[in-house]
Design a protein around this motif. Structure first.
Motif, mmCIF file in Angstrom:
data_model
loop_
_atom_site.group_PDB
_atom_site.id
_atom_site.type_symbol
_atom_site.label_atom_id
_atom_site.label_comp_id
_atom_site.label_asym_id
_atom_site.label_seq_id
_atom_site.Cartn_x
_atom_site.Cartn_y
_atom_site.Cartn_z
ATOM 1 N N SER A 106 0.860 -1.182 0.000
ATOM 2 C CA SER A 106 0.000 0.000 0.000
ATOM 3 C C SER A 106 0.895 1.231 0.000
ATOM 4 O O SER A 106 2.069 1.159 0.380
ATOM 5 N N PRO A 107 0.377 2.383 -0.427
ATOM 6 C CA PRO A 107 1.172 3.606 -0.352
ATOM 7 C C PRO A 107 1.690 3.887 1.053
ATOM 8 O O PRO A 107 2.827 4.344 1.223
ATOM 9 N N ASP A 108 0.866 3.591 2.060
ATOM 10 C CA ASP A 108 1.295 3.825 3.442
ATOM 11 C C ASP A 108 2.496 2.957 3.808
ATOM 12 O O ASP A 108 3.412 3.419 4.506
ATOM 13 N N GLU A 109 2.495 1.683 3.364
ATOM 14 C CA GLU A 109 3.633 0.820 3.656
ATOM 15 C C GLU A 109 4.905 1.351 3.006
ATOM 16 O O GLU A 109 5.972 1.347 3.625
ATOM 17 N N GLY A 147 -2.045 4.754 -9.589
ATOM 18 C CA GLY A 147 -1.369 3.959 -8.575
ATOM 19 C C GLY A 147 0.055 4.412 -8.337
ATOM 20 O O GLY A 147 0.501 4.537 -7.181
ATOM 21 N N ALA A 148 0.792 4.662 -9.404
ATOM 22 C CA ALA A 148 2.173 5.119 -9.265
ATOM 23 C C ALA A 148 2.228 6.466 -8.551
ATOM 24 O O ALA A 148 3.072 6.690 -7.669
ATOM 25 N N ALA A 149 1.314 7.369 -8.916
ATOM 26 C CA ALA A 149 1.292 8.684 -8.285
ATOM 27 C C ALA A 149 0.971 8.584 -6.801
ATOM 28 O O ALA A 149 1.538 9.320 -5.975
ATOM 29 N N ALA A 150 0.082 7.664 -6.437
ATOM 30 C CA ALA A 150 -0.291 7.515 -5.027
ATOM 31 C C ALA A 150 0.896 7.094 -4.182
ATOM 32 O O ALA A 150 1.119 7.621 -3.081
ATOM 33 N N LEU A 164 13.418 7.474 -6.656
ATOM 34 C CA LEU A 164 13.404 6.877 -7.985
ATOM 35 C C LEU A 164 12.225 5.902 -8.029
ATOM 36 O O LEU A 164 12.079 5.073 -7.132
ATOM 37 N N ALA A 165 11.395 6.006 -9.048
ATOM 38 C CA ALA A 165 10.284 5.076 -9.212
ATOM 39 C C ALA A 165 10.662 4.043 -10.257
ATOM 40 O O ALA A 165 10.901 4.377 -11.419
ATOM 41 N N LYS A 166 10.759 2.768 -9.839
ATOM 42 C CA LYS A 166 11.110 1.688 -10.770
ATOM 43 C C LYS A 166 9.830 1.121 -11.361
ATOM 44 O O LYS A 166 9.014 0.529 -10.644
ATOM 45 N N LEU A 167 9.673 1.277 -12.668
ATOM 46 C CA LEU A 167 8.403 1.006 -13.321
ATOM 47 C C LEU A 167 8.423 -0.301 -14.113
ATOM 48 O O LEU A 167 9.463 -0.742 -14.588
ATOM 49 N N THR A 168 7.245 -0.867 -14.270
ATOM 50 C CA THR A 168 7.086 -2.102 -15.023
ATOM 51 C C THR A 168 6.914 -1.812 -16.507
ATOM 52 O O THR A 168 6.267 -0.825 -16.882
ATOM 53 N N PRO A 169 7.457 -2.670 -17.374
ATOM 54 C CA PRO A 169 7.192 -2.541 -18.805
ATOM 55 C C PRO A 169 5.933 -3.296 -19.226
ATOM 56 O O PRO A 169 5.551 -3.238 -20.399
ATOM 57 N N ASN A 170 5.300 -3.996 -18.274
ATOM 58 C CA ASN A 170 4.187 -4.874 -18.602
ATOM 59 C C ASN A 170 2.851 -4.132 -18.580
ATOM 60 O O ASN A 170 1.871 -4.581 -17.977
ATOM 61 N N VAL A 171 2.837 -2.960 -19.210
ATOM 62 C CA VAL A 171 1.627 -2.154 -19.355
ATOM 63 C C VAL A 171 1.602 -1.600 -20.780
ATOM 64 O O VAL A 171 2.620 -1.588 -21.475
ATOM 65 N N ASP A 173 0.968 1.560 -21.740
ATOM 66 C CA ASP A 173 1.460 2.931 -21.905
ATOM 67 C C ASP A 173 2.388 3.292 -20.748
ATOM 68 O O ASP A 173 1.968 3.891 -19.766
ATOM 69 N N VAL A 174 3.663 2.938 -20.878
ATOM 70 C CA VAL A 174 4.635 3.260 -19.828
ATOM 71 C C VAL A 174 4.823 4.769 -19.672
ATOM 72 O O VAL A 174 4.913 5.266 -18.542
ATOM 73 N N PRO A 175 4.893 5.564 -20.761
ATOM 74 C CA PRO A 175 5.089 7.007 -20.581
ATOM 75 C C PRO A 175 4.047 7.673 -19.694
ATOM 76 O O PRO A 175 4.381 8.578 -18.920
ATOM 77 N N SER A 176 2.792 7.244 -19.767
ATOM 78 C CA SER A 176 1.775 7.875 -18.924
ATOM 79 C C SER A 176 2.012 7.581 -17.450
ATOM 80 O O SER A 176 1.797 8.438 -16.589
ATOM 81 N N VAL A 177 2.472 6.370 -17.134
ATOM 82 C CA VAL A 177 2.791 6.027 -15.747
ATOM 83 C C VAL A 177 4.012 6.828 -15.289
ATOM 84 O O VAL A 177 4.047 7.333 -14.163
ATOM 85 N N ALA A 178 5.002 6.960 -16.165
ATOM 86 C CA ALA A 178 6.201 7.726 -15.820
ATOM 87 C C ALA A 178 5.866 9.196 -15.582
ATOM 88 O O ALA A 178 6.392 9.825 -14.645
ATOM 89 N N ARG A 179 4.994 9.760 -16.415
ATOM 90 C CA ARG A 179 4.587 11.157 -16.210
ATOM 91 C C ARG A 179 3.909 11.340 -14.857
ATOM 92 O O ARG A 179 4.157 12.321 -14.146
ATOM 93 N N ALA A 180 3.041 10.397 -14.514
ATOM 94 C CA ALA A 180 2.338 10.500 -13.243
ATOM 95 C C ALA A 180 3.307 10.430 -12.069
ATOM 96 O O ALA A 180 3.177 11.182 -11.086
#
Length: 320
Positions: A106-109, A147-150, A164-171, A173-180
């Motif tokens: 969770s974001p809190d964790e 979710g990433a922004a939260a 640093l946010a380590k993002l998944t390629p298994n989506v 639209d990765v750029p939209s998650v990176a922007r968030a």
């Protein structure tokens, strides 16, 4: 001619050079100390830690593939308290940047762990693992921009270290998650974690890995990772840490021209435990040979295909 300047900045995080080692492939650095002068690296990203100890997934946990490996470790670790008490004191004395990697459900964790690491002292930044394909829960936060922004917002409110946010390629639209993630306060994004894959034994009619699905890494994913880095570089203004199949100095240089400011060496550490230290030396030599005074002169310099250039297409796409 003076030696090339290898220093880079990932937002507020300053590195002596862009060669990092990826979480989960370098232990807690002690294991590699007899083989690599750890002080020469740009930074170390130790194994992911979670709020409580985890025993990980059932074996087998790794399987070699024709151009890499599949793993399903499941974030086996002794928990954040053990990490802060036993690993951070050692890591902080290595003479290089320490980027603690944390994963929560969770974001809190995530926020609580980041605050614990900061309070313990010794870490220079936090990498948020919202992208591990081998556990349930945490990876879900990297699948959507919301979710990433939260997660990033919660950690930013609780912790003053660079993120640093380590993002998944298994989506899709990765750029939209990176922007968030960037808009929520991430200092940089790490691209990419492993691609989901499956190895099977046709004789037994069962998956090879004990958990079934695993994460594919190594040379097989490099073209895919380069594509993601290039696309995200056009979409965000924060620095990018590229990873995926890096073994040689040419691999490093390819990620840099695609838009990465730094790289993480991962699976290659298993085949050659000395590779990360060697890449630092080879990168300096390559820059000197090209007559470049700084590694930053290469970042994001990839132009269009020759046919597009001949038709008058701009040298590089503008950021969204």
């Amino acid at each position: 001619m003076p030696a090339p300047d290898l220093s880079v900045a990932l937002g507020r995080l300053r590195l002596a050079n862009p060669i990092l080692v990826a979480s989960g492939t370098f232990g807690y650095a002690r294991e590699f100390a007899p083989l690599v002068d750890l002080s020469t690296l740009g930074g170390v990203v130790p194994k992911t830690v979670t709020p409580l100890p985890r025993i990980g997934n059932p074996p087998p946990r790794t399987v070699e593939t024709p151009a890499g490996m599949l793993n399903s470790i499941g974030l086996d670790n002794d928990g954040v308290e053990h990490f802060c008490a036993h690993h951070l004191p050692y890591l902080s004395g290595l003479g290089t940047a320490v980027i603690a990697n944390v994963a929560g459900k969770s974001p809190d964790e995530f926020a609580v762990m980041a605050a614990q690491v900061e309070q313990a002292g010794g870490a220079d930044a936090i990498e948020l693992n919202v992208s591990c394909p081998n556990v349930s829960g945490g990876v879900d936060y990297g699948r959507t921009p919301q979710g990433a922004a939260a997660v990033v917002s919660a950690v930013r409110a609780a912790c003053g270290l660079p993120i640093l946010a380590k993002l998944t390629p298994n989506v899709t639209d990765v750029p939209s998650v990176a922007r968030a993630a960037a808009d929520a306060g991430a200092d940089a994004v790490t691209l990419v974690n492993t691609f989901t894959g499956l190895a099977v034994n046709w004789r037994t009619r069962r998956p090879v890995l004990g958990n079934g699905i695993g994460g594919l890494s190594g040379p097989a994913i490099k073209p895919l990772a380069l594509r993601v880095v290039y696309q995200v570089a056009q979409a965000v203004d924060v620095p990018i840490v590229g990873c995926g199949g890096i073994r040689t100095v040419d691999d490093v240089l390819e990620f840099l021209v695609c838009g990465a400011s730094a790289v993480q060496v991962g699976t290659a550490n298993f085949a050659d435990p000395t590779v990360s230290g060697r890449l630092v030396t080879e990168l300096a030599a390559a820059l000197e040979q090209e007559g470049l005074g700084s590694v930053n002169e290469l970042v994001g310099t990839l132009g269009p295909p020759k046919t597009q250039q001949a038709a008058g297409t701009p040298a590089a796409p503008t950021k969204a």
